[in-house]
Motif scaffolding. Sequence first.
Motif, PDB file in Angstrom:
ATOM      1  N   LEU A  38       0.834  -1.204   0.000  1.00 42.54           N
ATOM      2  CA  LEU A  38       0.000   0.000   0.000  1.00 42.54           C
ATOM      3  C   LEU A  38       0.864   1.248   0.000  1.00 42.54           C
ATOM      4  O   LEU A  38       0.608   2.194  -0.751  1.00 42.54           O
ATOM      5  N   PHE A  39       1.922   1.266   0.825  1.00 43.36           N
ATOM      6  CA  PHE A  39       2.803   2.423   0.894  1.00 43.36           C
ATOM      7  C   PHE A  39       3.487   2.669  -0.448  1.00 43.36           C
ATOM      8  O   PHE A  39       3.557   3.803  -0.920  1.00 43.36           O
ATOM      9  N   ARG A  40       3.977   1.586  -1.060  1.00 42.76           N
ATOM     10  CA  ARG A  40       4.637   1.739  -2.356  1.00 42.76           C
ATOM     11  C   ARG A  40       3.646   2.189  -3.422  1.00 42.76           C
ATOM     12  O   ARG A  40       3.959   3.015  -4.280  1.00 42.76           O
ATOM     13  N   GLY A  41       2.429   1.666  -3.366  1.00 41.43           N
ATOM     14  CA  GLY A  41       1.408   2.071  -4.327  1.00 41.43           C
ATOM     15  C   GLY A  41       1.035   3.533  -4.169  1.00 41.43           C
ATOM     16  O   GLY A  41       0.872   4.256  -5.154  1.00 41.43           O
ATOM     17  N   GLN A  44       3.826   5.665  -5.612  1.00 41.44           N
ATOM     18  CA  GLN A  44       3.768   5.753  -7.068  1.00 41.44           C
ATOM     19  C   GLN A  44       2.626   6.653  -7.513  1.00 41.44           C
ATOM     20  O   GLN A  44       2.767   7.430  -8.464  1.00 41.44           O
ATOM     21  N   LEU A  45       1.489   6.561  -6.826  1.00 46.09           N
ATOM     22  CA  LEU A  45       0.363   7.422  -7.157  1.00 46.09           C
ATOM     23  C   LEU A  45       0.705   8.892  -6.916  1.00 46.09           C
ATOM     24  O   LEU A  45       0.380   9.759  -7.730  1.00 46.09           O
ATOM     25  N   PHE A  46       1.399   9.166  -5.805  1.00 43.85           N
ATOM     26  CA  PHE A  46       1.797  10.543  -5.513  1.00 43.85           C
ATOM     27  C   PHE A  46       2.674  11.102  -6.623  1.00 43.85           C
ATOM     28  O   PHE A  46       2.446  12.218  -7.105  1.00 43.85           O
ATOM     29  N   THR A  48       2.973  10.158  -9.705  1.00 44.79           N
ATOM     30  CA  THR A  48       2.218  10.301 -10.952  1.00 44.79           C
ATOM     31  C   THR A  48       1.390  11.578 -10.943  1.00 44.79           C
ATOM     32  O   THR A  48       1.417  12.367 -11.898  1.00 44.79           O
ATOM     33  N   VAL A  49       0.646  11.795  -9.859  1.00 42.81           N
ATOM     34  CA  VAL A  49      -0.175  13.010  -9.752  1.00 42.81           C
ATOM     35  C   VAL A  49       0.707  14.247  -9.707  1.00 42.81           C
ATOM     36  O   VAL A  49       0.397  15.269 -10.338  1.00 42.81           O
ATOM     37  N   PHE A  50       1.827  14.172  -8.990  1.00 46.24           N
ATOM     38  CA  PHE A  50       2.743  15.306  -8.913  1.00 46.24           C
ATOM     39  C   PHE A  50       3.289  15.653 -10.298  1.00 46.24           C
ATOM     40  O   PHE A  50       3.345  16.824 -10.686  1.00 46.24           O
ATOM     41  N   GLY A  51       3.687  14.633 -11.046  1.00 46.05           N
ATOM     42  CA  GLY A  51       4.214  14.878 -12.389  1.00 46.05           C
ATOM     43  C   GLY A  51       3.177  15.466 -13.319  1.00 46.05           C
ATOM     44  O   GLY A  51       3.470  16.390 -14.090  1.00 46.05           O
ATOM     45  N   LEU A  52       1.948  14.948 -13.265  1.00 45.22           N
ATOM     46  CA  LEU A  52       0.888  15.514 -14.104  1.00 45.22           C
ATOM     47  C   LEU A  52       0.575  16.952 -13.710  1.00 45.22           C
ATOM     48  O   LEU A  52       0.385  17.816 -14.575  1.00 45.22           O
ATOM     49  N   ALA A  53       0.509  17.212 -12.416  1.00 45.43           N
ATOM     50  CA  ALA A  53       0.225  18.574 -11.955  1.00 45.43           C
ATOM     51  C   ALA A  53       1.330  19.528 -12.378  1.00 45.43           C
ATOM     52  O   ALA A  53       1.059  20.666 -12.808  1.00 45.43           O
ATOM     53  N   LEU A  54       2.575  19.108 -12.271  1.00 45.34           N
ATOM     54  CA  LEU A  54       3.689  19.957 -12.675  1.00 45.34           C
ATOM     55  C   LEU A  54       3.651  20.214 -14.181  1.00 45.34           C
ATOM     56  O   LEU A  54       3.897  21.348 -14.638  1.00 45.34           O
ATOM     57  N   GLY A  55       3.310  19.201 -14.955  1.00 46.90           N
ATOM     58  CA  GLY A  55       3.184  19.377 -16.406  1.00 46.90           C
ATOM     59  C   GLY A  55       2.076  20.353 -16.760  1.00 46.90           C
ATOM     60  O   GLY A  55       2.256  21.231 -17.611  1.00 46.90           O
ATOM     61  N   PHE A  56       0.913  20.229 -16.114  1.00 45.58           N
ATOM     62  CA  PHE A  56      -0.175  21.173 -16.356  1.00 45.58           C
ATOM     63  C   PHE A  56       0.195  22.581 -15.907  1.00 45.58           C
ATOM     64  O   PHE A  56      -0.157  23.564 -16.558  1.00 45.58           O
ATOM     65  N   PHE A  57       0.933  22.677 -14.801  1.00 49.86           N
ATOM     66  CA  PHE A  57       1.367  23.992 -14.339  1.00 49.86           C
ATOM     67  C   PHE A  57       2.263  24.663 -15.372  1.00 49.86           C
ATOM     68  O   PHE A  57       2.097  25.839 -15.684  1.00 49.86           O
TER      69      PHE A  57
END
Length: 65
Positions: A38-41, A44-46, A48-57
């Motif tokens: 769960l921690f590793r998942g 990875q989710l964090f 992914t969301v961080f990378g997408l948010a940074l790209g949109f920013f």
Amino acid sequence: MNTTHASSASTPSARGLDQRFVWRVLLAIGGVYLAVKLFRGLGQLFWTVFGLALGFFWMFDGRLG
């Protein structure tokens, strides 16, 4: 002559480990395994969301304000 002996089904076996102890150990190992997965998942989710948010920013930086 009437002799009574304890049945093996009602008394815990003197051989080997206690079955309740074995189940508790297996449940503890399973819990630790699931917590790590769960921690590793979530990690990875964090990212992914961080990378997408940074790209949109970067993509919309200065265009919305």
